[in-house]
Design an enzyme around this catalytic site. Sequence first.
Site, mmCIF file in Angstrom:
data_model
loop_
_atom_site.group_PDB
_atom_site.id
_atom_site.type_symbol
_atom_site.label_atom_id
_atom_site.label_comp_id
_atom_site.label_asym_id
_atom_site.label_seq_id
_atom_site.Cartn_x
_atom_site.Cartn_y
_atom_site.Cartn_z
ATOM 1 N N HIS A 1 -2.199 3.854 -17.676
ATOM 2 C CA HIS A 1 -2.729 5.229 -17.653
ATOM 3 C C HIS A 1 -1.560 6.197 -17.689
ATOM 4 O O HIS A 1 -0.595 6.049 -16.934
ATOM 5 C CB HIS A 1 -3.550 5.460 -16.383
ATOM 6 C CG HIS A 1 -3.910 6.900 -16.172
ATOM 7 N ND1 HIS A 1 -4.597 7.632 -17.126
ATOM 8 C CD2 HIS A 1 -3.653 7.764 -15.156
ATOM 9 C CE1 HIS A 1 -4.751 8.871 -16.673
ATOM 10 N NE2 HIS A 1 -4.189 8.975 -15.492
ATOM 11 N N HIS B 1 -7.135 15.321 -19.243
ATOM 12 C CA HIS B 1 -6.407 14.545 -18.227
ATOM 13 C C HIS B 1 -5.397 13.569 -18.838
ATOM 14 O O HIS B 1 -4.208 13.626 -18.525
ATOM 15 C CB HIS B 1 -7.419 13.814 -17.326
ATOM 16 C CG HIS B 1 -6.786 13.027 -16.230
ATOM 17 N ND1 HIS B 1 -7.381 12.807 -15.020
ATOM 18 C CD2 HIS B 1 -5.601 12.382 -16.160
ATOM 19 C CE1 HIS B 1 -6.584 12.088 -14.246
ATOM 20 N NE2 HIS B 1 -5.496 11.805 -14.924
ATOM 21 N N HIS C 1 -0.307 10.526 -19.143
ATOM 22 C CA HIS C 1 -0.736 11.890 -19.477
ATOM 23 C C HIS C 1 -0.057 12.358 -20.761
ATOM 24 O O HIS C 1 0.873 13.166 -20.699
ATOM 25 C CB HIS C 1 -0.372 12.855 -18.330
ATOM 26 C CG HIS C 1 -1.088 12.592 -17.044
ATOM 27 N ND1 HIS C 1 -0.781 13.255 -15.860
ATOM 28 C CD2 HIS C 1 -2.113 11.748 -16.746
ATOM 29 C CE1 HIS C 1 -1.593 12.818 -14.901
ATOM 30 N NE2 HIS C 1 -2.394 11.897 -15.403
ATOM 31 N N GLU D 1 -5.615 5.194 -8.594
ATOM 32 C CA GLU D 1 -6.551 4.808 -9.663
ATOM 33 C C GLU D 1 -6.850 3.298 -9.618
ATOM 34 O O GLU D 1 -7.366 2.738 -10.584
ATOM 35 C CB GLU D 1 -5.998 5.181 -11.046
ATOM 36 C CG GLU D 1 -5.834 6.666 -11.290
ATOM 37 C CD GLU D 1 -7.148 7.448 -11.434
ATOM 38 O OE1 GLU D 1 -8.217 6.817 -11.364
ATOM 39 O OE2 GLU D 1 -7.078 8.669 -11.572
#
Length: 275
Positions: A147, A219, A149, A124
């Site tokens: 980032h 996501h 989840h 990413e």
Amino acid sequence: MSVNTFNKEINRRISEVAELGKYLWQKGWAERNAGNISVNIQEYMTDELREKLLPTATSVLPLDRAYPSLAGFFFLVTGTGKRMRDLALDPEHNSLMIRVTDAGDGYQMFSLGELVLNIHPTSELPTHLAIHEYLVLKGAKEKTVVHTHPNELISITQIRKFCNEEALNHLLWGMHPETMVIVPDGAGFLPYMLPGSQDIADATLKKFAFHKVIIWEKHGSFAIGRDVFEAFDLIDTLAKSAQIYFQCKSAGFEPEGLSQEKIAELKELSAKFLA
Ligand SMILES: [Zn+2]
């Protein structure tokens, strides 16, 4: 070059990234190699340290597009395929330092541990760099991008009626008063897109003009903060709201939520709190 040969500030950032790795794993938000973190450490890079590091750089790897405003910038980034639970215990082998080239269209890597570097940045990276570039151009205080989840926030985006910013934020703000105080701009919502692509990087970036935390449909989340913990707190607060929603549903009732008036009242309070 081992961790303790960097300066105090950079060592601290390496430890903070590792500590966040632990939180994300403990939260159950970091299955296998899920999630990635980056920190802009340019302000801590002294001439002396730069001179010491540059001879240890790898050859240049290309970026899909140029980031001219990040030319020469150093970042800490988590490694692709690396696990948050391993990062927590061993940051040297699960994260690395990169320097964007002077032309801004490539990067070199630096090991946090022994000189042999068997690690590459997160897949990413385009999204992380795009966000950092935006923050640098804006002169923002935020230096970190996280980032992860979060199960609760992913679950919410499995419900079509919440797949828009208005409905999503009304729900999240309404579940707990603190959510408005901590996340007054609400979450940006991004419809499902292929992860790791330039398209998702560009679309995410546009959302950061209005929000500090973005929810990617089905996501996960991206958040920015002055340090990794500030970014984490935004996601954690939203996740708590989502969790309350699902707990009420599991107990067999529809949560009442806070009214528009009460949410508006909290928005005013939040403006004072953050002023
Ligand atoms: Zn992801």
